[in-house]
Design an enzyme around this catalytic site. Structure first.
Site, PDB file in Angstrom:
ATOM      1  N   ASP A 166      42.413  79.513  37.945  1.00 51.83           N
ATOM      2  CA  ASP A 166      42.488  79.600  39.401  1.00 51.83           C
ATOM      3  C   ASP A 166      41.329  80.496  39.838  1.00 51.83           C
ATOM      4  O   ASP A 166      41.317  81.702  39.539  1.00 51.83           O
ATOM      5  CB  ASP A 166      43.836  80.214  39.813  1.00 51.83           C
ATOM      6  CG  ASP A 166      43.982  80.326  41.325  1.00 51.83           C
ATOM      7  OD1 ASP A 166      42.974  80.145  42.043  1.00 51.83           O
ATOM      8  OD2 ASP A 166      45.104  80.604  41.788  1.00 51.83           O
ATOM      9  N   TYR A 273      37.592  75.113  56.693  1.00 57.53           N
ATOM     10  CA  TYR A 273      36.721  74.541  55.652  1.00 57.53           C
ATOM     11  C   TYR A 273      35.254  74.703  56.024  1.00 57.53           C
ATOM     12  O   TYR A 273      34.429  75.154  55.227  1.00 57.53           O
ATOM     13  CB  TYR A 273      37.079  73.069  55.465  1.00 57.53           C
ATOM     14  CG  TYR A 273      36.240  72.339  54.427  1.00 57.53           C
ATOM     15  CD1 TYR A 273      36.550  72.422  53.070  1.00 57.53           C
ATOM     16  CD2 TYR A 273      35.147  71.558  54.808  1.00 57.53           C
ATOM     17  CE1 TYR A 273      35.788  71.753  52.117  1.00 57.53           C
ATOM     18  CE2 TYR A 273      34.379  70.884  53.864  1.00 57.53           C
ATOM     19  CZ  TYR A 273      34.708  70.978  52.524  1.00 57.53           C
ATOM     20  OH  TYR A 273      33.950  70.312  51.588  1.00 57.53           O
ATOM     21  N   LYS A 277      32.333  76.832  54.094  1.00 58.08           N
ATOM     22  CA  LYS A 277      31.117  76.246  53.504  1.00 58.08           C
ATOM     23  C   LYS A 277      29.854  76.873  54.106  1.00 58.08           C
ATOM     24  O   LYS A 277      28.855  77.052  53.408  1.00 58.08           O
ATOM     25  CB  LYS A 277      31.117  74.724  53.707  1.00 58.08           C
ATOM     26  CG  LYS A 277      32.203  74.025  52.873  1.00 58.08           C
ATOM     27  CD  LYS A 277      31.994  74.244  51.389  1.00 58.08           C
ATOM     28  CE  LYS A 277      32.975  73.468  50.538  1.00 58.08           C
ATOM     29  NZ  LYS A 277      32.759  73.648  49.089  1.00 58.08           N
ATOM     30  N   ILE A 306      31.589  62.215  50.253  1.00 53.92           N
ATOM     31  CA  ILE A 306      31.598  61.594  48.917  1.00 53.92           C
ATOM     32  C   ILE A 306      32.964  60.929  48.727  1.00 53.92           C
ATOM     33  O   ILE A 306      33.990  61.504  49.111  1.00 53.92           O
ATOM     34  CB  ILE A 306      31.452  62.652  47.786  1.00 53.92           C
ATOM     35  CG1 ILE A 306      30.446  63.748  48.167  1.00 53.92           C
ATOM     36  CG2 ILE A 306      31.060  61.994  46.479  1.00 53.92           C
ATOM     37  CD1 ILE A 306      30.465  64.946  47.207  1.00 53.92           C
TER      38      ILE A 306
HETATM   39  N1  LIG Z   1      34.248  64.828  48.827  1.00 54.41           N
HETATM   40  C1  LIG Z   1      33.403  65.126  49.822  1.00 54.41           C
HETATM   41  O1  LIG Z   1      33.175  64.341  50.735  1.00 54.41           O
HETATM   42  C2  LIG Z   1      32.683  66.442  49.810  1.00 54.41           C
HETATM   43  C3  LIG Z   1      31.632  66.638  50.702  1.00 54.41           C
HETATM   44  C4  LIG Z   1      30.965  67.845  50.702  1.00 54.41           C
HETATM   45  C5  LIG Z   1      31.338  68.840  49.822  1.00 54.41           C
HETATM   46  N2  LIG Z   1      32.355  68.622  48.964  1.00 54.41           N
HETATM   47  C6  LIG Z   1      32.710  69.703  48.049  1.00 54.41           C
HETATM   48  O2  LIG Z   1      32.530  69.253  46.731  1.00 54.41           O
HETATM   49  C7  LIG Z   1      33.396  69.984  45.861  1.00 54.41           C
HETATM   50  C8  LIG Z   1      34.130  68.999  44.980  1.00 54.41           C
HETATM   51  O3  LIG Z   1      34.944  68.203  45.789  1.00 54.41           O
HETATM   52  P1  LIG Z   1      35.505  66.805  45.327  1.00 54.41           P
HETATM   53  O4  LIG Z   1      35.220  65.867  46.401  1.00 54.41           O
HETATM   54  O5  LIG Z   1      35.087  66.512  43.945  1.00 54.41           O
HETATM   55  O6  LIG Z   1      37.065  67.113  45.419  1.00 54.41           O
HETATM   56  P2  LIG Z   1      38.182  67.161  44.300  1.00 54.41           P
HETATM   57  O7  LIG Z   1      39.420  67.574  45.012  1.00 54.41           O
HETATM   58  O8  LIG Z   1      38.200  65.912  43.519  1.00 54.41           O
HETATM   59  O9  LIG Z   1      37.660  68.336  43.347  1.00 54.41           O
HETATM   60  C9  LIG Z   1      37.888  69.678  43.642  1.00 54.41           C
HETATM   61  C10 LIG Z   1      38.418  70.329  42.375  1.00 54.41           C
HETATM   62  O10 LIG Z   1      38.629  71.714  42.666  1.00 54.41           O
HETATM   63  C11 LIG Z   1      39.809  72.085  41.983  1.00 54.41           C
HETATM   64  N3  LIG Z   1      40.400  73.280  42.588  1.00 54.41           N
HETATM   65  C12 LIG Z   1      41.027  73.387  43.779  1.00 54.41           C
HETATM   66  N4  LIG Z   1      41.474  74.640  43.944  1.00 54.41           N
HETATM   67  C13 LIG Z   1      41.120  75.332  42.838  1.00 54.41           C
HETATM   68  C14 LIG Z   1      41.302  76.674  42.428  1.00 54.41           C
HETATM   69  N5  LIG Z   1      41.969  77.562  43.171  1.00 54.41           N
HETATM   70  N6  LIG Z   1      40.828  77.051  41.222  1.00 54.41           N
HETATM   71  C15 LIG Z   1      40.157  76.159  40.447  1.00 54.41           C
HETATM   72  N7  LIG Z   1      39.961  74.890  40.783  1.00 54.41           N
HETATM   73  C16 LIG Z   1      40.434  74.472  41.971  1.00 54.41           C
HETATM   74  C17 LIG Z   1      40.719  70.881  42.134  1.00 54.41           C
HETATM   75  O11 LIG Z   1      41.776  70.918  41.183  1.00 54.41           O
HETATM   76  C18 LIG Z   1      39.759  69.745  41.925  1.00 54.41           C
HETATM   77  O12 LIG Z   1      39.690  69.356  40.592  1.00 54.41           O
HETATM   78  C19 LIG Z   1      34.297  70.807  46.768  1.00 54.41           C
HETATM   79  O13 LIG Z   1      33.797  72.129  46.823  1.00 54.41           O
HETATM   80  C20 LIG Z   1      34.154  70.138  48.107  1.00 54.41           C
HETATM   81  O14 LIG Z   1      34.403  71.017  49.170  1.00 54.41           O
HETATM   82  C21 LIG Z   1      33.031  67.453  48.926  1.00 54.41           C
END
Ligand SMILES: NC(=O)c1ccc[n+]([C@@H]2O[C@H](COP(=O)([O-])OP(=O)(O)OC[C@H]3O[C@@H](n4cnc5c(N)ncnc54)[C@H](O)[C@@H]3O)[C@@H](O)[C@H]2O)c1
Length: 369
Positions: A166, A273, A277, A306
Site C-alpha cells: 500500500d 484527482y 495529478k 487510456i
Molecule cells: N486510465 C487513464 O485514462 C489514465 C489517464 C491518465 C493517467 N492515468 C494514471 O495512470 C496510472 C495507472 O492507471 P491505470 O489506468 O493503469 O489504472 P489501474 O486502476 O488499472 O491501475 C492502477 C493500479 O494502482 C493500484 N493501486 C491503487 N491504490 C494503490 C495503493 N494504495 N497502493 C498500491 N497500489 C495501488 C491498483 O491496484 C492498480 O493496480 C494511475 O496513476 C492513473 O491515475 C490513467
C-alpha cells in the site's frame, strides 16, 4: 502628422537601429563568425558561445547569430569521432542511437505494477533488458498478463517479482524499498522507478466527503512522494557522491501524472484527482531541483485517456463519457496502455539524459484545444 512629430515618435527606433549597426571602422572587417563567451572583443563586450576559426563579432550586432559560421570540428563535443578540448565526452555519446532506449543491466521498480499501465510498462522494461520489481495493493497481479511477463523474463534471463504494497503506508514503503535495494545485484542494479499506482473517484465537488478527498490525495500524491522519497534515501546511501553527469550510472524516476493535472475534464467531476495529478507534476519539479545533481532525474508522464480498468469503471458509471472524450481527442480515439511504452522507456532510459523536472504530455492532442 507633422515632420518633427514623426521624427519624435521614431526616435526610439532610430536609436535602436544605430546600436544594431556596426561602427564604420569595424564594418569593413565585418564577419558573421563568432567565438566563445569567455572571449571579449576590443570593446570588452562578450562574444557568442559558438567556437569558430573566424574573427569574433559582438553578439549584439543585430545579425543572425551563427549564420554562415564555419564550425571548428575540433571544438565540437558529443560524437566520439569528434574530439574536443577539455574533459572527454560522457560515455553516453558512444552509445549507438538505437541503444539509447535500452534498459540493459539494470532493475526498474514499478508501483501499480499489478495491472493496467504499470504491468504494461513492466513488460516493456523486460523487453528492453531490465529486471523488474512490481508493487501493488492487489494481493495478486492480473492474469494472464503476469504469467506472460514471467515467461518473457525467464526467456531473457531476467527477473520479475511481485510485492504487495500500500503506497500510502510509509513504514511498509520504507521497509520494502530497503529490502529491494538489498536484493540489488551488480549485474542489474536498481536505476529506475516508475510510479503508476493511482485511484480516481468521480463526484461533484460539493458532495465530496473529506475522507474521499483525502484518500485520492493520499494514494495519488502522497503515495507517489513516499515511494520517490524511499527510492532516493536508498539511492543516496549507495551513491553518496554522484552528480548530474549525463545518463551515466544515474537513476531516473518517472511519475505518472495525467493530462488531468493540466486541465479540467469535460463530462467528469473529479476535483480531487485532478488536484492530486497537478500536485504530482509540481512534486516532480521540486524533487528534480533537489536530486538531479545527486544522480536522480525526476520527470512526469501526463497521459490522456487510456483504456484500462480505471477508465472502464468510469465508462460503466457514465457511458455518455465515451462520446465526450472522443470529441476532445485530436486523434479521435482513446489510447491503449502499450502506447505509453515508448514515452516511459524514453523517460527511464539514457535517451532522456538531459531531461529532468519536465513533463511529457502524451494525450492524443487533447490539451491542444
Ligand atoms: N486510465 C487513464 O485514462 C489514465 C489517464 C491518465 C493517467 N492515468 C494514471 O495512470 C496510472 C495507472 O492507471 P491505470 O489506468 O493503469 O489504472 P489501474 O486502476 O488499472 O491501475 C492502477 C493500479 O494502482 C493500484 N493501486 C491503487 N491504490 C494503490 C495503493 N494504495 N497502493 C498500491 N497500489 C495501488 C491498483 O491496484 C492498480 O493496480 C494511475 O496513476 C492513473 O491515475 C490513467
Amino acid at each position: 502628422m507633422s515632420a518633427p512629430r514623426i521624427l519624435t515618435s521614431l526616435r526610439p527606433q532610430l536609436r535602436l537601429a544605430r546600436i544594431a549597426l556596426p561602427s564604420p571602422s569595424t564594418r569593413s572587417s565585418f564577419s558573421t563568425s563568432i567565438r566563445r563567451l569567455d572571449n571579449k572583443d576590443d570593446s570588452g563586450r562578450p562574444q557568442a558561445a559558438h567556437p569558430s576559426k573566424h574573427a569574433s563579432r559582438p553578439v549584439s550586432s543585430g545579425e543572425p547569430v551563427a549564420e554562415h559560421v564555419k564550425e571548428d570540428e575540433s571544438k565540437r563535443a558529443g560524437l566520439p569521432e569528434e574530439p574536443m578540448d577539455g574533459p572527454p565526452p560522457p560515455p553516453l555519446a558512444a552509445l549507438p542511437a538505437q541503444e539509447l532506449f535500452h534498459l540493459k543491466n539494470r532493475t526498474i521498480l514499478i508501483t501499480g505494477g499489478g495491472r493496467g499501465l504499470g504491468l504494461t510498462i513492466a513488460h516493456a522494461c523486460l523487453e528492453s533488458g531490465a529486471s523488474v520489481r512490481c508493487m501493488d495493493l492487489l494481493p495478486e497481479p492480473s492474469q494472464p498478463q503476469w504469467s506472460k511477463a514471467e515467461e518473457l523474463a525467464k526467456s531473457k534471463g531476467l527477473e520479475i517479482t511481485y510485492h504487495p504494497l500500500d503506497v500510502t503506508d510509509q513504514n511498509a514503503v520504507s521497509n520494502l524499498f530497503s529490502d529491494l535495494f538489498k536484493m540489488d545485484s551488480k549485474e542489474h542494479p536498481i536505476r529506475g522507478l516508475f510510479t503508476s499506482a493511482g485511484i480516481q473517484i468521480m463526484m461533484p465537488a460539493v458532495d465530496y466527503s473529506i475522507e474521499k478527498f483525502r484518500k485520492v490525495i493520499d494514494v495519488d500524491l502522497t503515495g507517489t512522494f513516499l515511494c520517490a522519497q524511499a527510492f532516493a534515501k536508498e539511492w543516496f546511501k549507495r551513491h553518496p557522491s554522484m552528480d548530474g553527469q549525463a545518463g551515466v550510472d544515474g537513476a531516473s524516476i518517472a511519475m505518472t501524472g495525467s493530462m488531468s493535472g493540466h486541465i479540467a475534464n469535460l463530462g467528469i467531476e473529479c476535483a480531487a484527482y485532478n488536484a492530486s495529478k497537478a500536485g504530482v507534476n509540481q512534486l516532480a519539479k521540486n524533487l528534480a531541483l533537489e536530486w538531479s545533481r545527486k544522480g536522480i532525474r525526476v520527470n512526469t508522464l501526463s497521459p490522456g485517456y487510456i483504456r484500462t480498468a480505471l477508465t472502464a469503471a468510469q465508462l460503466d458509471e457514465k457511458p455518455e463519457l465515451n462520446k465526450i472524450w472522443l470529441q476532445g481527442s485530436l486523434l479521435g480515439r482513446l489510447s491503449t496502455p502499450d502506447e505509453f511504452r515508448g514515452p516511459v522507456l524514453y523517460l527511464l532510459s539514457d535517451a532522456s539524459s538531459f531531461m529532468t523536472g519536465a513533463d511529457l504530455l502524451v494525450d492524443g492532442g487533447h490539451c491542444a484545444t
